[in-house]
Design a protein around this motif. Structure first.
Motif, PDB file in Angstrom:
ATOM      1  N   UNK A 487       0.755  -1.305   0.052  1.00  0.00           N
ATOM      2  CA  UNK A 487      -0.008   0.075  -0.084  1.00  0.00           C
ATOM      3  C   UNK A 487       0.759   1.233   0.004  1.00  0.00           C
ATOM      4  N   UNK A 488       0.779   2.034  -0.758  1.00  0.00           N
ATOM      5  CA  UNK A 488       1.706   3.396  -1.103  1.00  0.00           C
ATOM      6  C   UNK A 488       0.918   4.623  -0.125  1.00  0.00           C
ATOM      7  N   UNK A 489      -0.357   4.410   0.370  1.00  0.00           N
ATOM      8  CA  UNK A 489      -0.771   5.620   1.245  1.00  0.00           C
ATOM      9  C   UNK A 489      -1.707   4.943   2.391  1.00  0.00           C
ATOM     10  N   UNK A 490      -1.131   5.096   3.496  1.00  0.00           N
ATOM     11  CA  UNK A 490      -1.925   4.412   4.672  1.00  0.00           C
ATOM     12  C   UNK A 490      -3.090   5.238   5.236  1.00  0.00           C
ATOM     13  N   UNK A 491      -3.344   6.352   4.434  1.00  0.00           N
ATOM     14  CA  UNK A 491      -4.482   7.192   5.026  1.00  0.00           C
ATOM     15  C   UNK A 491      -3.925   7.892   6.021  1.00  0.00           C
ATOM     16  N   UNK A 492      -4.998   8.421   6.837  1.00  0.00           N
ATOM     17  CA  UNK A 492      -5.218   9.139   7.995  1.00  0.00           C
ATOM     18  C   UNK A 492      -4.917   8.664   9.325  1.00  0.00           C
ATOM     19  N   UNK A 493      -4.237   9.138  10.274  1.00  0.00           N
ATOM     20  CA  UNK A 493      -4.307   8.395  11.399  1.00  0.00           C
ATOM     21  C   UNK A 493      -4.238   9.633  12.601  1.00  0.00           C
ATOM     22  N   UNK A 494      -5.429   9.273  13.126  1.00  0.00           N
ATOM     23  CA  UNK A 494      -5.694  10.551  14.777  1.00  0.00           C
ATOM     24  C   UNK A 494      -5.221   9.862  15.908  1.00  0.00           C
ATOM     25  N   UNK A 495      -4.268  10.381  16.867  1.00  0.00           N
ATOM     26  CA  UNK A 495      -3.808  10.136  17.870  1.00  0.00           C
ATOM     27  C   UNK A 495      -3.984  11.286  19.102  1.00  0.00           C
ATOM     28  N   UNK A 496      -4.323  11.074  20.080  1.00  0.00           N
ATOM     29  CA  UNK A 496      -4.040  11.876  21.250  1.00  0.00           C
ATOM     30  C   UNK A 496      -2.539  12.362  21.470  1.00  0.00           C
ATOM     31  N   UNK A 497      -2.081  13.780  21.717  1.00  0.00           N
ATOM     32  CA  UNK A 497      -0.764  13.806  21.835  1.00  0.00           C
ATOM     33  C   UNK A 497      -0.111  12.998  22.993  1.00  0.00           C
ATOM     34  N   UNK A 498      -0.869  12.660  23.871  1.00  0.00           N
ATOM     35  CA  UNK A 498      -0.087  11.966  25.017  1.00  0.00           C
ATOM     36  C   UNK A 498      -0.297  10.483  24.989  1.00  0.00           C
ATOM     37  N   UNK A 499      -0.287   9.947  23.461  1.00  0.00           N
ATOM     38  CA  UNK A 499      -0.263   8.669  23.539  1.00  0.00           C
ATOM     39  C   UNK A 499       1.284   8.129  24.187  1.00  0.00           C
ATOM     40  N   UNK A 500       1.355   7.003  24.631  1.00  0.00           N
ATOM     41  CA  UNK A 500       2.509   6.429  25.484  1.00  0.00           C
ATOM     42  C   UNK A 500       3.539   6.275  24.270  1.00  0.00           C
ATOM     43  N   UNK A 501       4.862   6.571  24.930  1.00  0.00           N
ATOM     44  CA  UNK A 501       5.950   6.157  24.177  1.00  0.00           C
ATOM     45  C   UNK A 501       6.311   4.843  24.104  1.00  0.00           C
ATOM     46  N   UNK A 502       6.375   4.100  23.046  1.00  0.00           N
ATOM     47  CA  UNK A 502       6.540   2.509  22.588  1.00  0.00           C
ATOM     48  C   UNK A 502       5.412   2.178  22.156  1.00  0.00           C
ATOM     49  N   UNK A 503       4.274   2.636  21.900  1.00  0.00           N
ATOM     50  CA  UNK A 503       3.063   2.274  21.299  1.00  0.00           C
ATOM     51  C   UNK A 503       3.127   1.988  19.806  1.00  0.00           C
ATOM     52  N   UNK A 504       2.583   1.037  19.338  1.00  0.00           N
ATOM     53  CA  UNK A 504       2.511   0.672  17.904  1.00  0.00           C
ATOM     54  C   UNK A 504       1.328   1.284  17.325  1.00  0.00           C
ATOM     55  N   UNK A 505       1.624   2.178  16.457  1.00  0.00           N
ATOM     56  CA  UNK A 505       0.321   2.954  15.776  1.00  0.00           C
ATOM     57  C   UNK A 505       0.153   2.734  14.617  1.00  0.00           C
ATOM     58  N   UNK A 506       0.890   1.709  13.809  1.00  0.00           N
ATOM     59  CA  UNK A 506       0.729   1.467  12.167  1.00  0.00           C
ATOM     60  C   UNK A 506       1.804   0.395  11.943  1.00  0.00           C
ATOM     61  N   UNK A 507       0.915  -0.715  11.072  1.00  0.00           N
ATOM     62  CA  UNK A 507       1.764  -1.756  10.594  1.00  0.00           C
ATOM     63  C   UNK A 507       1.835  -1.551   9.112  1.00  0.00           C
ATOM     64  N   UNK A 508       3.204  -1.286   8.508  1.00  0.00           N
ATOM     65  CA  UNK A 508       3.348  -1.313   7.257  1.00  0.00           C
ATOM     66  C   UNK A 508       3.922  -2.554   6.723  1.00  0.00           C
ATOM     67  N   UNK A 509       4.030  -2.700   5.176  1.00  0.00           N
ATOM     68  CA  UNK A 509       4.350  -3.957   4.751  1.00  0.00           C
ATOM     69  C   UNK A 509       4.618  -3.781   3.360  1.00  0.00           C
ATOM     70  N   UNK A 510       5.897  -4.211   2.965  1.00  0.00           N
ATOM     71  CA  UNK A 510       6.711  -4.300   1.599  1.00  0.00           C
ATOM     72  C   UNK A 510       7.289  -5.550   1.380  1.00  0.00           C
ATOM     73  N   UNK A 511       7.554  -6.143   0.275  1.00  0.00           N
ATOM     74  CA  UNK A 511       7.901  -7.284  -0.109  1.00  0.00           C
ATOM     75  C   UNK A 511       9.045  -7.150  -1.146  1.00  0.00           C
TER      76      UNK A 511
END
Length: 868
Positions: A487-511
């Motif tokens: 996928x070349x464009x994973x769209x929009x992602x909305x997060x609160x600014x206090x999201x914890x450090x270390x949190x996984x916010x997105x999974x991307x994949x290439x082959x």
């Protein structure tokens, strides 16, 4: 008694009395000297006796007395006709008889007067043993004989004399300084136990004299000549092979202007020092010759030295030894691969075990033989080669090892490829350089589909040994395929600014179409746009090549609420020529942050300040600042101000003193500063404020402890003293405090004295012994050296009391608070009276209670209340 002596008074003299020893007690010469020149022996004796008696030395028992064993000490060389003693016998004796070692010198008169007729000589006879008897008129012995001993005391009447007028000696260069290499000897006939016979040697002249430096020294008591430190270093037979010394000897220990002296000449030859380190020794390893084997020799300059070796390297098995001829041996075969050189020391010592010179360093080098075969670098050496490599391309270097000495014929290795498995598509696909060990592709490029792996056998040989080693060559896929995002464009992602450090916010994949699990197909992701602060990171799953986008640093809505993030996928292996990453290896998404109300932020966790403890109320002592992320105003307050010392400006954050400060109460005052946002959710944050108080000299000195029980035993037999210590509560400097001490009242200066011991201790002393048996209160004035200086008056209570076994004892009646006998009896009677009153009250109360029981018992019909 008075006898005329015609010669007396005409300038002649007679020695009074020689040194007299009665029971080993010395008497000096009386000093009365009158020369006797009479023809009559009897008159001679009478004159002597007359002088003897009239000079005041005739008391019984001092220079005359009964016949008994006696010892007399007389200095040699004194004038003759000296009176020694007058013996007295009982009334039946008419004369005395003297026998023994008289040597015609000692005489006795018939009336017992013992004297000598010519000067004594200690060097002829040091002790005369005499016998004295008293005889009657018939010549019979009435008393005695008794032994009379005459000890001749030495005077300095002999010159010291060298045994030789010229001495010859030799010394080796670099000999140990201070060790005698020759002796000069002198004799003196005077008594060696007295100063007269004590000899003192000294070097008077050294020729040649070089820069006025003495190369030789002499022991002033033994006459032993040795080298000085300079002589040990500078003597060289090539420069000066001969030296001449003039040596003197004096008696009287060399300490008297009247001492006698003698000189002698000393010729010294300087010889070459043969105590030298031998040349380095070379020993061939693993020798099969019978051991021990002599390898070198050391030799001391003179015979009789005792040799030994020092194991400098502390080897558990020291393979060397030395005999008493200085021959050094190797005691066992050496192994160069275990140790290629040895360093140890040879020492020479005298018969007393003292070193004769500095130790010599011995160097032994172990010569290599070819006794080790080549060894493979590992059990299997693995190389990789890409399938498109050209013929002659280097695959890697195969380096074997040899424990023999490097850069010698024993360790030069030759490589040879002797086998290839499998031989597909042909044999001879690989080459190895004979000496360098470089493995190369020998024919056409390899194809992984032909065979993915080859096993090679390499022969490694030195001059005498051969070893076979294994090499594995893996053919790997070339990196000719780029990673492609699904996928070349994973769209929009909305997060609160206090999201914890270390949190996984997105999974991307290439082959990647290259060979799996190789550097050509492994995918690494990185953010190439939209994250300059590095708030995001991408972790690759090694099994699936999926990329997990995680928060690495805190997000901040106020900095950038919306961000376009661009990722790139790439391989750790470089792409082959003419293949490039393109848009398929890039992907993006939009990160939208939502605002979260955050508490104010301090720029630091701890604020520190310093102020003098005497700072005036209202003094600014520090300030703090905080920022609200949303830009709201901040209000400041203090927490934990338990002493009420500080106040803070709620708007500016400036901190002021609000009460007197005291370092001695708390030298670092710690409070918390609270920053609270004004408006919003009124969130707050806390930081620490540490105020260090610097010292001011505001405490007078005081006693370091409570001094109780101080006492002196009465009456004093001598002046007494006690030691006390001062301190104060101000901060002590690096150096110890300096207090001064004085009596608090001038009126006490006749009785007491205060003396300083050091900066903190002083001594209180009595100035006499006339003190009463009571308690004295002594005021002491203490002063410090601060700015400004502080003073304090303290009191020491000192009790003068009678002592029993070193402890203060006072009768019971004289102790404060202890009753007298009359008081004790009164107290006892009062106690009995009080006890009697208490018993009476108790007895009456019991009687009363019994009466109440008869009235108030509810079970009795007589006590029931009447009802209307």
């Amino acid at each position: 008694m008075r006898t005329q002596c015609p010669e007396v008074g005409r300038g002649h003299n007679i020695s009074g009395f020689s040194p007299l020893l009665t029971e080993k007690q010395d008497f000096l010469t009386s000093g009365v000297q009158v020369k006797i020149a009479m023809t009559s022996t009897r008159l001679h004796s009478l004159c002597l006796l007359t002088l003897y008696l009239t000079s005041g030395y005739g008391q019984e028992g001092k220079f005359s007395g009964p016949l008994k064993p006696m010892t007399f000490s007389i200095f040699e060389g004194q004038e003759p006709s000296q009176v020694i003693f007058q013996f007295k016998a009982n009334s039946s004796a008419v004369r005395f008889e003297l026998t023994g070692e008289t040597d015609g010198i000692f005489m006795i008169e018939g009336d017992g007067l013992l004297y000598y007729t010519r000067a004594l000589d200690r060097e002829t006879r040091a002790v005369h043993h005499l016998q004295l008897a008293a005889l009657n008129s018939q010549g019979g012995i009435v008393e005695g004989p008794v032994p009379i001993t005459i000890e001749v005391k030495d005077i300095n009447d002999n010159r010291p004399t060298f045994l030789q007028s010229r001495y010859e000696g030799s010394v080796r260069q670099n000999s140990r300084p201070g060790k005698p290499f020759m002796y000069v000897n002198a004799t003196d006939l005077d008594d060696a136990t007295t100063l007269n016979g004590q000899l003192f040697y000294q070097i008077v002249i050294q020729l040649p004299s070089i820069n006025n430096v003495m190369y030789f020294q002499i022991n002033n008591k033994t006459g032993g000549i040795s080298l000085t430190q300079e002589g040990s270093q500078e003597l060289d037979p090539v420069k000066n092979a001969f030296y001449n010394l003039v040596v003197s000897v004096k008696d009287m220990g060399g300490q008297s202007e009247n001492s006698f002296s003698d000189t002698t000449s000393v010729d010294i030859t300087v010889r070459e020092n043969i105590w030298k380190a031998p040349e380095p020794v070379e020993i061939t390893e693993n020798s099969t010759d019978p051991h021990p084997i002599k390898i070198t020799q050391v030799q001391w300059n003179d015979p009789g030295a005792h040799y030994s070796l020092i194991n400098k390297e502390k080897l558990p098995q020291f393979p060397f030894s030395i005999d008493q001829e200085g021959n050094i041996y190797v005691t066992q075969p050496l192994d160069r691969e275990e140790k290629d050189s040895h360093v140890f020391f040879a020492t020479a010592k005298d018969e007393n075990g003292k070193p004769l010179a500095f130790p010599l360093e011995i160097h032994v080098k172990v010569i290599d033989i070819n006794d080790n075969p080549p060894t493979c670098p590992s059990e299997v050496t693995v190389f990789e080669v890409q399938e498109n490599e050209n013929m002659g391309s280097s695959i890697g270097f195969f380096i074997a090892h040899d424990m023999d000495e490097a850069n010698t014929v024993n360790s030069i290795l030759k490589y040879k490829l002797v086998d290839q498995t499998p031989k597909i598509p042909s044999d001879g696909l690989f080459l190895i350089q004979e000496y360098e060990g470089k493995v190369q592709l020998g024919k056409r490029s390899l194809k992984k589909q032909d065979n993915p792996q080859y096993n090679l056998t390499v022969e490694v040989a030195d001059r005498d040994f051969k070893t076979l080693c294994s090499v594995q060559v893996n053919v790997i896929d070339i990196n000719d395929q780029i990673p492609i995002f699904e996928v070349s464009d994973y769209g929009n992602m909305t997060l609160p600014e206090d999201t914890a450090v270390g949190s996984t916010i997105l999974v991307i994949q290439a082959t990647d179409a290259d060979e799996p699990f190789t550097g050509s197909s492994k995918i690494l992701y990185k953010v190439v746009q939209g994250d300059p602060e590095g708030r995001l990171e991408v972790i690759t799953d090694p099994q699936t090549n999926a990329g997990y986008v995680k928060i690495k640093k805190p997000l901040d809505f106020e900095t950038e609420p919306v961000t376009s993030i661009v990722f790139q996928a790439e391989n750790p292996e470089p792409l082959v020529d003419n293949v490039f990453y393109n848009a398929s290896s890039f992907a993006s998404f939009k990160l939208i942050l939502t605002d979260v109300n955050e508490a104010p932020v301090f720029p630091q966790h701890v604020f520190q300040a310093k102020v003098r403890e005497d700072a005036a109320i209202g003094t600014k002592v520090g300030n703090v600042t905080a920022r609200d992320p949303e830009g709201l105003p901040v209000s400041y307050s203090l927490s934990g101000d338990k002493r009420g010392w500080l106040k803070i400006d709620s708007v500016t954050g400036e901190i002021f003193s609000a009460a007197p400060l005291d370092r001695e109460t708390e030298n670092v005052y710690r409070v918390q500063v609270v920053a609270t946002e004004i408006g919003g959710s009124s969130l707050s944050t806390t930081a620490h404020f540490h105020l260090t108080l610097t010292d001011v000299n505001d405490n007078p000195p005081r006693l370091a402890k409570e001094y109780t029980g101080l006492f002196f035993c009465h009456p004093l037999s001598a002046t007494q003293s006690l030691v006390f210590e001062a301190t104060d509560d101000d901060q002590q400097s690096f150096w110890r405090p300096q207090f001064t001490f004085a009596l608090g009242r001038e009126s006490l200066q006749n009785d007491w004295e205060v003396s300083k011991i050091n900066g903190t201790h002083a001594r209180l002393s009595t100035k006499h012994t006339r003190f009463e048996e009571r308690v004295y209160e002594i005021p002491i004035l203490l002063s410090d050296g601060g700015q400004p200086p502080m003073e304090g008056i303290v009191s020491l209570s000192v009790t003068f009391c009678q002592c029993v076994e070193g402890s203060c004892f006072r009768p019971a009646g004289s102790h404060d608070g202890i009753p007298t006998v009359g008081m004790a009896v009164g107290i006892l009677l009062t106690t009995f009276l009080v006890i009697g009153i208490i018993l009476a009250v108790v007895f009456i109360r019991i009687k009363k209670d019994k009466g109440n029981d008869n009235v108030e018992n509810p079970q009795s019909p007589e006590t029931r209340p009447l009802r209307s």
